[in-house]
Scaffold this motif. Structure first.
Motif, PDB file in Angstrom:
ATOM      1  N   TRP B  46      71.529  13.714  86.941  1.00  0.00           N
ATOM      2  CA  TRP B  46      71.087  14.079  85.912  1.00  0.00           C
ATOM      3  C   TRP B  46      70.073  12.947  84.991  1.00  0.00           C
ATOM      4  CZ3 TRP B  46      72.854  14.625  80.207  1.00  0.00           C
ATOM      5  CH2 TRP B  46      72.156  15.372  79.377  1.00  0.00           C
ATOM      6  N   ASN B  47      68.836  13.066  84.757  1.00  0.00           N
ATOM      7  CA  ASN B  47      68.127  11.919  84.241  1.00  0.00           C
ATOM      8  C   ASN B  47      68.016  12.261  82.832  1.00  0.00           C
ATOM      9  OD1 ASN B  47      66.285  13.776  84.235  1.00  0.00           O
ATOM     10  ND2 ASN B  47      64.625  12.473  85.476  1.00  0.00           N
ATOM     11  N   GLY B  48      68.752  13.109  82.197  1.00  0.00           N
ATOM     12  CA  GLY B  48      68.485  13.642  80.605  1.00  0.00           C
ATOM     13  C   GLY B  48      67.428  14.494  80.624  1.00  0.00           C
ATOM     14  N   GLN B 238      71.464  -9.659  78.309  1.00  0.00           N
ATOM     15  CA  GLN B 238      71.300  -8.333  79.016  1.00  0.00           C
ATOM     16  C   GLN B 238      71.623  -8.118  80.613  1.00  0.00           C
ATOM     17  OE1 GLN B 238      67.379  -9.151  77.630  1.00  0.00           O
ATOM     18  NE2 GLN B 238      68.611  -8.592  75.698  1.00  0.00           N
ATOM     19  N   THR B 246      76.702  -8.801  84.380  1.00  0.00           N
ATOM     20  CA  THR B 246      76.539  -7.313  84.037  1.00  0.00           C
ATOM     21  C   THR B 246      78.322  -6.782  84.071  1.00  0.00           C
ATOM     22  OG1 THR B 246      74.580  -7.186  85.115  1.00  0.00           O
ATOM     23  CG2 THR B 246      75.703  -5.252  85.053  1.00  0.00           C
ATOM     24  N   TYR B 253      76.185   1.228  80.350  1.00  0.00           N
ATOM     25  CA  TYR B 253      75.136   1.582  79.396  1.00  0.00           C
ATOM     26  C   TYR B 253      73.776   1.456  80.142  1.00  0.00           C
ATOM     27  CZ  TYR B 253      71.439   0.250  76.039  1.00  0.00           C
ATOM     28  OH  TYR B 253      70.193   0.031  75.314  1.00  0.00           O
ATOM     29  N   GLN B 254      73.566   0.614  80.943  1.00  0.00           N
ATOM     30  CA  GLN B 254      72.447   0.034  81.907  1.00  0.00           C
ATOM     31  C   GLN B 254      71.921   1.375  82.721  1.00  0.00           C
ATOM     32  OE1 GLN B 254      71.781  -3.592  83.709  1.00  0.00           O
ATOM     33  NE2 GLN B 254      71.645  -2.557  85.267  1.00  0.00           N
ATOM     34  N   PHE B 257      71.399   4.834  80.013  1.00  0.00           N
ATOM     35  CA  PHE B 257      70.161   4.792  78.930  1.00  0.00           C
ATOM     36  C   PHE B 257      69.164   3.763  79.251  1.00  0.00           C
ATOM     37  CE2 PHE B 257      73.942   6.548  76.900  1.00  0.00           C
ATOM     38  CZ  PHE B 257      73.525   7.479  76.102  1.00  0.00           C
ATOM     39  N   LYS B 258      69.190   3.130  80.297  1.00  0.00           N
ATOM     40  CA  LYS B 258      68.158   2.352  80.568  1.00  0.00           C
ATOM     41  C   LYS B 258      67.564   3.115  82.217  1.00  0.00           C
ATOM     42  CE  LYS B 258      67.227  -2.062  78.993  1.00  0.00           C
ATOM     43  NZ  LYS B 258      67.597  -2.104  77.617  1.00  0.00           N
ATOM     44  N   ASN B 259      68.357   3.360  82.984  1.00  0.00           N
ATOM     45  CA  ASN B 259      67.778   3.885  84.221  1.00  0.00           C
ATOM     46  C   ASN B 259      67.904   5.337  84.019  1.00  0.00           C
ATOM     47  OD1 ASN B 259      67.697   1.196  84.899  1.00  0.00           O
ATOM     48  ND2 ASN B 259      69.391   1.132  86.658  1.00  0.00           N
ATOM     49  N   PHE B 260      68.240   6.018  83.294  1.00  0.00           N
ATOM     50  CA  PHE B 260      68.341   7.385  83.197  1.00  0.00           C
ATOM     51  C   PHE B 260      69.295   7.924  84.087  1.00  0.00           C
ATOM     52  CE2 PHE B 260      64.755   6.194  80.649  1.00  0.00           C
ATOM     53  CZ  PHE B 260      65.218   6.438  79.370  1.00  0.00           C
ATOM     54  N   PHE B 262      72.698   9.447  84.588  1.00  0.00           N
ATOM     55  CA  PHE B 262      73.617   9.696  83.551  1.00  0.00           C
ATOM     56  C   PHE B 262      74.770  10.241  84.521  1.00  0.00           C
ATOM     57  CE2 PHE B 262      70.556  10.299  80.488  1.00  0.00           C
ATOM     58  CZ  PHE B 262      71.034   9.514  79.321  1.00  0.00           C
TER      59      PHE B 262
END
Lengths: 436, 299
Positions: B46-48, B238, B246, B253-254, B257-260, B262
Motif C-alpha cells: 500500500w502506497n497510501g 536523517q 538509521t 517512518y522513512q 512516510f517518505k517512501n510511501f 506502508f
C-alpha cells in the motif's frame, strides 16, 4: 493480484492511515477542507511558503468573477508530498493542487485520481500554447497532459563567488577540464573549491545528473526512468560516475561536506563568506543569498551554466533542475469548468508580473515582455534564455522517479560519494529503484 | 454490574471493574485496534493511494533479507547502551551532590535542569548549528574535533546522537537521583561517620545501596527513551550518512512516510512492538522491578 479488495481491508487501511496521520501531524492542522457535495467551492492546495502571496492574489482575482468560489489551502514545509499523498484519496482531497509533474504525480495517474487536461486544452489551446514546450511536457504522462505550469522554472546553475575567483585569477569554467584545473588551483590556495550540502543528499545528486546528461545525453536517463535497468550499467553511466569520483578524489568538495547542509544555510554561507568558490544549486540560490547576505547577492554572486564535457553526447545547453511547478486536477472535482477558468489565470499578464516581482521565473511565452519588472532583470533574463534555448530540460531525478525512489536514490548517491559503494554497487542500487 | 464490592479492611471499597472501563476503552481504541490493523497492513502492499493489495509474506521476507533492518535494531541497542553508560554515572554523581542543602547548589541545580525544558527539536537544531564544521565549535577548536566532519562520519554521527541525548536527558535523571538521595535517612550517615567512614566510603556503602531501586527506575526510563528516540535522528542526521544512523523507529517512518511503503513500514512496526515487549519483560525480570514493592517496605 486483482485490484479489488475486501471492504474490511479498505476500512482497516483507512482507519490505520487516519490514526497514523492524526498521531503524526496532530488533528485539524488546517489543511485542505472538504470539497465533497455541491458546496460551490473548489479547494486549491499549494506548498506553503513565500510564494503564497501570489496564489492568494490569484484566488482573489478568480473569486471576483466566478460563481464557484476558490479556497486556498496551504501545507507548510517539506512535508507537502507526504501530506498530499495521505489526503488525496480522502473526501478532503483538493480539486486543484501544486506538484512537480513527472514521477511526483505518476502514482496518482496510475490510480486514476487525476483528470487528463486535454479536453480543457482543446477548448482553450492557450493553456498549452502559452507555455514553453520543454517545461509543459514534464507533466505529460502516457501522452496525456496532467498539469498546467504554475509558479516558476528552477534550472540548476553553477554559482560562484566573484571575488574568490578574481583573487585566484580564475573565470567561471566552461569545460570539464577547466573546472578540474580550477579545483586544483583553488585547493592550492587553501580554498574549498566547491561548497556542497552533502548532509541534504540531493545537492550531490545534482552533480551526477548534470554529468550524466553531458556524457550520455538525455536519452539514457529516459531509458532508465522508463524501466530499462541496463541503462545504469551503460558505459556512459559508468563514465559519468567515474568523473564524479574524480572530482571527489581531487578534493573539490573538501572533507566535511556530509556535515554541511544547504537547507540550514551551511553551504550557501561557505560561498558567501568566501570559504568556497563554487556551488551547484537551483536558481533559488539567488533568493537564498539575498535573504542571508543581500550585499553578497547583489555584488559578488556570479552564475554560469554547467561546464561542457568534451566528447560527451549531451548538448552543453541542456539543463537539469525543477522544470516548473504544476497545477493538477482531481478527477472527481465537481466543477471542471470553474477549474478550467482558474487555470487560465496561470498565463495571464497579472500572474506573470506578480511572480517576477517575488523572484520567480514563470515560463509563459510572454514572460520576456515583463522581465524588466523582475527582482533582478539580468538574472531573470539569463535564466529565461537558458530555459528557452535548452534542447532538453531534465526534471530532477528524485522528482522524475516515483516518491518511493527518493530516499534510496539519495542514500545511494551519498554512499557512493563517501566511498561506501563502488561503481558496481551504485549501479545495482539504482537498478533496484522502482520506476513509474 | 450491580454487585457491590465488599468493604475493605480500612472501610475502603475494592475498585470495581467499571472504573477500569474508560482506560480500557481508550487503550483498545488507540492501541489494540491500530495494532491489529498494522498487523493486517503488514501483509499488504500500500502506497497510501488507492486500496491496499494483499501481498502475502512479501514484506516479511523482504524484511528478513533487509540488511538495514538488522543494522537499525543493532543501532537502537547501541544508542540505548551508550545512553545508559553515559548518563547513569553523571546523573548519579550530580544528583547526590545536588541533594545537599547549600544555597549555591540550588542555583546550580536549577541551571542544570534547563536542557530538560527545551524540546528535543530545539535541542537538535541547536546542536546541529553548534557542530557545523565550518562555522561552529569544530572550526574554533580543531585540536579537539579534527576536520569537524562529525555528522558526516559513522562514528561521529553516533557519538553526536549519544551526546545530544545525554545532554538533554541527564538533568531528568539527576533530578530523580537528587530526590532519592534526599530521602536517605541521615541517621545512616551519622552511624557511618561514627564508624569512621569518610565521604567516599559513605557514598559507596550507604548512598549507592539506598539508591538501588532508583537506579532501576532511571535505567528503565533510559532504555524506553533510547528505544523510542526519533526526533534527534530526524533533525540531526536523517539516518545518514548513508544508513549509518538509521535506527528502527526512524527506519519505520522513512519507509512509511517518505517512501510511501506502508506495508513494509507496518512490518517494521510489528518487529519493534515485539522487540520492545521482549526487552521490557526481560528488564522487569532481571532488574527485580516487579519486586520493588518489597524494597519500599525495607527500611
Amino acid at each position: 493480484m486483482t485490484r479489488s479488495s475486501t471492504p474490511l481491508r479498505t476500512t482497516a487501511a483507512a482507519v490505520a492511515c487516519t490514526t497514523a496521520l492524526a498521531l503524526l501531524t496532530g488533528c485539524g492542522s488546517g489543511g485542505a477542507g472538504g470539497s465533497a457535495g455541491g458546496s460551490g467551492v473548489i479547494h486549491v492546495l499549494v506548498y506553503g511558503d513565500a510564494g503564497n502571496t501570489v496564489e492568494k492574489r490569484i484566488v482573489d482575482t478568480f473569486n471576483k468573477t466566478s460563481k464557484v468560489r476558490a479556497v486556498l489551502d496551504t501545507i507548510p514545509g517539506a512535508d507537502y508530498q507526504t501530506k498530499l499523498q495521505t489526503v488525496i484519496t480522502t473526501p478532503q482531497a483538493p480539486d486543484v493542487f501544486f506538484d512537480w509533474g513527472g514521477g511526483s504525480i505518476a502514482p496518482f495517474v496510475k490510480a486514476g485520481l487525476l483528470m487528463p487536461l486535454d479536453d480543457m486544452i482543446a477548448k482553450d489551446p492557450a493553456l498549452k500554447a502559452d507555455f514553453l514546450p520543454s517545461v509543459f511536457n514534464t507533466a505529460v504522462i502516457d501522452g496525456k497532459s496532467y498539469g498546467i505550469p504554475m509558479r516558476g522554472t528552477q534550472p540548476v546553475l553553477l554559482f560562484d563567488n566573484k571575488k574568490v575567483l578574481a583573487d585566484a585569477g580564475l573565470t567561471p569554467p566552461t569545460t570539464w577540464d577547466q573546472l578540474l584545473s580550477e579545483v586544483h588551483a583553488l585547493k592550492a590556495k587553501g580554498t574549498t573549491p566547491i561548497a556542497l550540502g552533502g548532509g541534504d543528499q540531493w545537492p550531490t545528486l545534482m552533480w551526477f545528473e548534470y554529468l550524466f546528461d553531458r556524457v550520455a545525453g538525455p536519452g539514457l536517463f529516459q531509458r532508465a526512468v522508463g524501466g530499462d535497468k541496463q541503462a545504469w550499467a551503460d558505459p556512459a553511466s559508468l563514465k559519468a560516475l567515474g568523473m564524479l569520483k574524480q572530482l571527489v578524489d581531487a578534493g573539490a568538495f573538501g572533507t566535511t561536506f556530509d556535515s554541511v547542509k544547504f537547507t540550514d544555510g551551511g553551504s550557501p554561507a561557505l560561498l558567501a563568506k568566501g570559504k568556497a568558490a563554487f556551488e551547484l544549486m537551483g536558481s533559488w540560490e539567488y533568493a537564498t543569498q539575498q535573504t542571508a547576505d543581500p550585499d553578497f547577492a547583489k555584488d559578488q554572486l556570479g552564475y554560469s551554466a554547467f561546464p561542457s564535457v568534451p566528447g560527451g553526447q549531451g548538448d552543453p545547453n541542456d539543463l537539469v533542475g525543477n522544470t516548473n511547478n504544476f497545477y493538477s486536477v482531481r478527477s472527481t472535482t465537481k466543477y471542471p469548468d470553474a477549474v478550467a477558468q482558474f487555470l487560465k489565470l496561470m498565463y495571464s499578464d497579472d500572474f506573470v508580473k506578480a511572480q517576477l516581482a517575488i523572484g520567480n521565473l514563470p515560463t509563459t511565452t510572454n514572460t520576456p515582455d515583463f522581465l524588466a519588472g523582475s527582482a533582478n532583470p539580468a538574472y531573470s533574463k539569463y535564466q529565461y534564455d537558458l530555459v528557452k534555448q535548452a534542447p532538453s530540460f531534465q526534471l530532477s531525478w528524485d522528482q522524475a522517479y516515483p516518491p518511493a525512489a527518493m530516499t534510496p536514490m539519495h542514500q545511494t548517491v551519498q554512499r557512493f560519494l563517501d566511498g561506501q559503494l563502488d561503481a558496481n554497487g551504485f549501479v545495482r542500487a539504482m537498478q533496484a529503484l522502482p520506476t513509474p | 454490574m450491580t454487585r457491590s464490592p465488599a468493604p475493605g479492611p480500612a472501610g475502603l471499597t475494592r475498585p470495581g471493574l467499571l472504573w477500569a472501563l474508560p482506560a480500557t476503552a481508550f487503550f483498545a481504541a488507540f492501541a489494540l485496534v491500530p495494532l491489529a490493523l498494522v498487523a493486517v497492513l503488514s501483509f499488504t502492499t500500500w502506497n497510501g493511494v488507492g486500496a491496499p493489495r494483499a501481498a502475502g509474506l512479501t514484506n516479511w521476507t523482504a524484511l528478513l533479507h533487509d540488511p538495514v533492518m538488522l543494522k537499525s535494531l543493532w543501532l537502537s541497542a547501541l544508542l540505548t547502551l551508550l545512553g545508559v553508560l553515559l548518563q547513569t554515572p553523571i546523573s548519579l554523581l550530580l544528583g547526590v551532590w545536588a541533594a545537599g542543602h547549600q544555597r549555591n547548589r540550588a542555583i546550580l541545580s536549577a541551571i542544570y535542569f534547563v536542557p530538560l525544558l527545551l524540546s528535543a527539536t530545539a535541542v537538535s537544531v541547536l546542536w546541529r548549528a553548534l557542530l557545523d564544521p565550518n562555522f561552529g565549535l569544530p572550526a574554533q577548536a580543531p585540536w579537539l574535533f579534527g576536520d569537524g566532519n562529525l555528522l558526516g562520519s559513522r562514528d561521529g554521527a553516533i557519538g553526536v546522537l549519544a551526546f545530544v541525548g545525554a545532554w538533554q536527558w541527564t538533568p531528568l535523571h539527576t533530578l530523580i537521583y537528587q530526590g532519592s538521595a534526599r530521602a536517605v535517612p541521615p541517621v545512616l550517615y551519622q552511624a557511618a561517620a561514627i564508624d569512621g567512614a569518610g565521604r567516599a566510603r559513605q557514598f559507596w556503602h550507604v548512598t549507592l545501596p539506598q539508591l538501588r531501586t532508583t537506579m532501576v527506575t532511571s535505567t528503565v526510563l533510559m532504555v524506553v527513551g533510547g528505544l523510542t528516540t526519533f526526533d534527534t535522528v530526524l533533525i540531526l542526521t536523517q539516518g545518514g550518512p548513508g544508513t549509518e544512523t538509521t535506527i528502527s523507529a526512524y527506519y519505520m517512518y522513512q519507509q512509511g512516510f517518505k517512501n510511501f511503503d506502508f506495508g513494509g513500514a507496518s512490518a517494521i512496526a510489528l518487529v519493534l512492538v515485539l522487540v520492545a515487549t521482549v526487552v521490557s519483560l526481560a528488564m522487569v525480570r532481571l532488574s527485580g522491578y516487579d519486586a520493588m514493592r518489597a524494597g519500599a517496605e525495607g527500611i
